[in-house]
Enzyme design. Sequence first.
Site, PDB file in Angstrom:
ATOM      1  N   TYR A  49       0.873  -0.886   0.117  1.00 60.51           N
ATOM      2  CA  TYR A  49       0.103   0.125   0.082  1.00 60.51           C
ATOM      3  C   TYR A  49       0.951   1.131   0.235  1.00 60.51           C
ATOM      4  CZ  TYR A  49      -2.760   3.748   1.268  1.00 60.51           C
ATOM      5  OH  TYR A  49      -3.734   4.627   1.658  1.00 60.51           O
TER       6      TYR A  49
ATOM      7  N   GLU B 134      -3.234   7.696  -4.163  1.00 62.84           N
ATOM      8  CA  GLU B 134      -3.137   6.594  -3.219  1.00 62.84           C
ATOM      9  C   GLU B 134      -2.835   5.025  -4.719  1.00 62.84           C
ATOM     10  OE1 GLU B 134      -5.652   6.072   0.085  1.00 62.84           O
ATOM     11  OE2 GLU B 134      -6.855   4.006  -1.138  1.00 62.84           O
TER      12      GLU B 134
END
Lengths: 397, 298
Positions: A100, A197
């Site tokens: 992530y 993101e």
Amino acid sequence: MKLLEYQAKAELSRAGIPVPEGRLARTADEARQAAAHLGPVAVKAQVPIGGRGKAGGIRLASTPEEAEAAARAILAMEVRGFPVPAVWCEARLDIAGELYCGITVDRDRRGLAVMLSLAGGVEIEEVAARTPERIARLWPDPFAGPLPFEIRRLALDACREETVPAGLRPIQLAQRLVPLIQRLHAVATELDATLCEVNPLVVTADGTLVAGDAKLEVDPSAEFRHPELVQLVAADGTGSVGGEDPLEATARERGLTYVHLGGTIGVIGNGAGLVMNTLDVVKQHGGEPANFLDIGGGARAEVVTRALEMVALDPAVRGIFVNIFGGITRGDEVARGVIAARKAAGIRVPLVVRMTGTREAEGRALLEAAGIVPTETAAEAARTIVALAQGGAGGGG
Amino acid sequence: MSILVSRDTRLLVQGMTGAEGTFHTEQMLAYGTRVVAGVSPGKGGQQHLGVPVFDTCSAAVRETGADTACVFVPPAGAADAIMEAADAGVSLVVAITEGIPVADTIRARAFLERRGVRLVGPNCPGLISPEGRAKVGIIPGHISQPGPVGIVSRSGTLTYEIMQALGRAGHGQSTACGIGGDPVPGLSFADVLTLFAADDATRLVVLAGEIGGSDEEHAAALIGRGYPKPVVAFISGRSAPAGKRMGHAGAIISGTTGTPQSKVAALNAAGAFVAETVEEIVAAVQERLPASAPAAGG
């Protein structure tokens, strides 16, 4: 303003971040053609909301026929309330692991934060809530951006007590992340992103990093610097539009700061804090606010007119409470707006105006001359409008 | 005396020749603020409202000794204006402008911090110190009166509401300071509380927070460590739904942070009184300052 995955990936790709090869399809037929070109694909709903996979908005297809069927199914569905205008057909990756990586505004640190975790994928929110130590953080200098040594340290932090995918040593992963995170930060800065993101950031079997998904949210206050993106999002007819509350969508088109809340008392005021407090006061007096509508500082008569018209569009509204504290806003301007709007919008529900501040005497005189009684305090106004609304609706609402 | 602005403040106004700048400079002058300079690039050499206008902040500071700047410049140029004022040597910049991109504020804030220059705002109503007849920003002068209450708030109009209600009950202000509704502000609640703690004229502080972020929680931590003056707090936005941007970019509840419950609990635990309504603020102040005359030595 939220970009769709394929739009965000185009921005990342332009900045030199590897993304899987893909094609946009607006019909099942286009999806079949895309798969014929790409081979086995993931067919992904293009909606501005997370959790697509769990909602059935992502399907795998090995053949063009399967891709066509998947696209047909996905294009017909609503994903968490959003209609699907298009699917992104993307070549499948040989996934060894999922990281992530996200950049967002950290209010407490008064700057951007870069977050990195080896526990990427669909469970990242769970990870953040339960084991926040598995997410490493970096707060780059706002002028210098993230420096290579800071990124290496971030990556080594993130690797602690984790198994690094594809047999990479932690420092090898760290070195590969340096250009990627610098580029991601450049995209975030260039586009005024409040969120940038990549989840998952895929580590392929040969140790390459590829953006498996991308989320980009542009600061609404910075849209003036990005007319091309605003146009792109608007042209797609999706972006921040799909799934929006219809009243809120209308308000946005009209340039009004409006939030639909579902009660029966329409609320208009100037200044977000004052309007929020007005909602609280209405609730304290037994009413349910229908909406939040902030006409902002320096609001002129014409804005007040548009605000009243907007609130009256909500059929549930049984009464309207206008709460104006004039600082930068002038009482006479507000009064003229209220009077004009009541006429123009043909407002028949009870209207209570609580007004004070700059030029309040002039404003009140105008209202009284037009047959509207201004109240002195917010509490008094709330009590009055809740009583009037209940009376007028015959107890409904 | 007061915090941040006083009768000694020498103010320069950036964007003074624009519509908002003109209106509010007139109001500031009428209140008694010493507005010594205006800055509008391209309009240097003119007089506006009887105040000399300069092309640059450095010329304005050099010629007039301005020590405080008030920014009315539109969003696209506002961060540049804030940094220009700081570079020119003022010690306080008050940014009224609403809608500055957060990335710009982040950089401007860091720029000022490195130079030891204080920033109030952006997206704020500014400050007013009634005793010294000093108003920097847009707080209506007619609702102010000198007294012992320090007010710090994230919301402009709510600040006025509280000032007026307290004023009607006879409680004036040492200084009222709006820190602004943006997600990244200059001075925080805790910063302003620290200034009020050291100010002789302030006997009690009213803190008006709202949902979103965790600055109220940080203020509570400061109060909990032993704050020398009573604090009456108020949190607006209790009926706001999560995840919605309520006009103030800062007022969004996300996840479990920034909820009214967490703020109220933290402030209560720290020993502050948390009022539920503006009327309760007045009652709480009344109770804690029975004879609210202007503070001794103020």
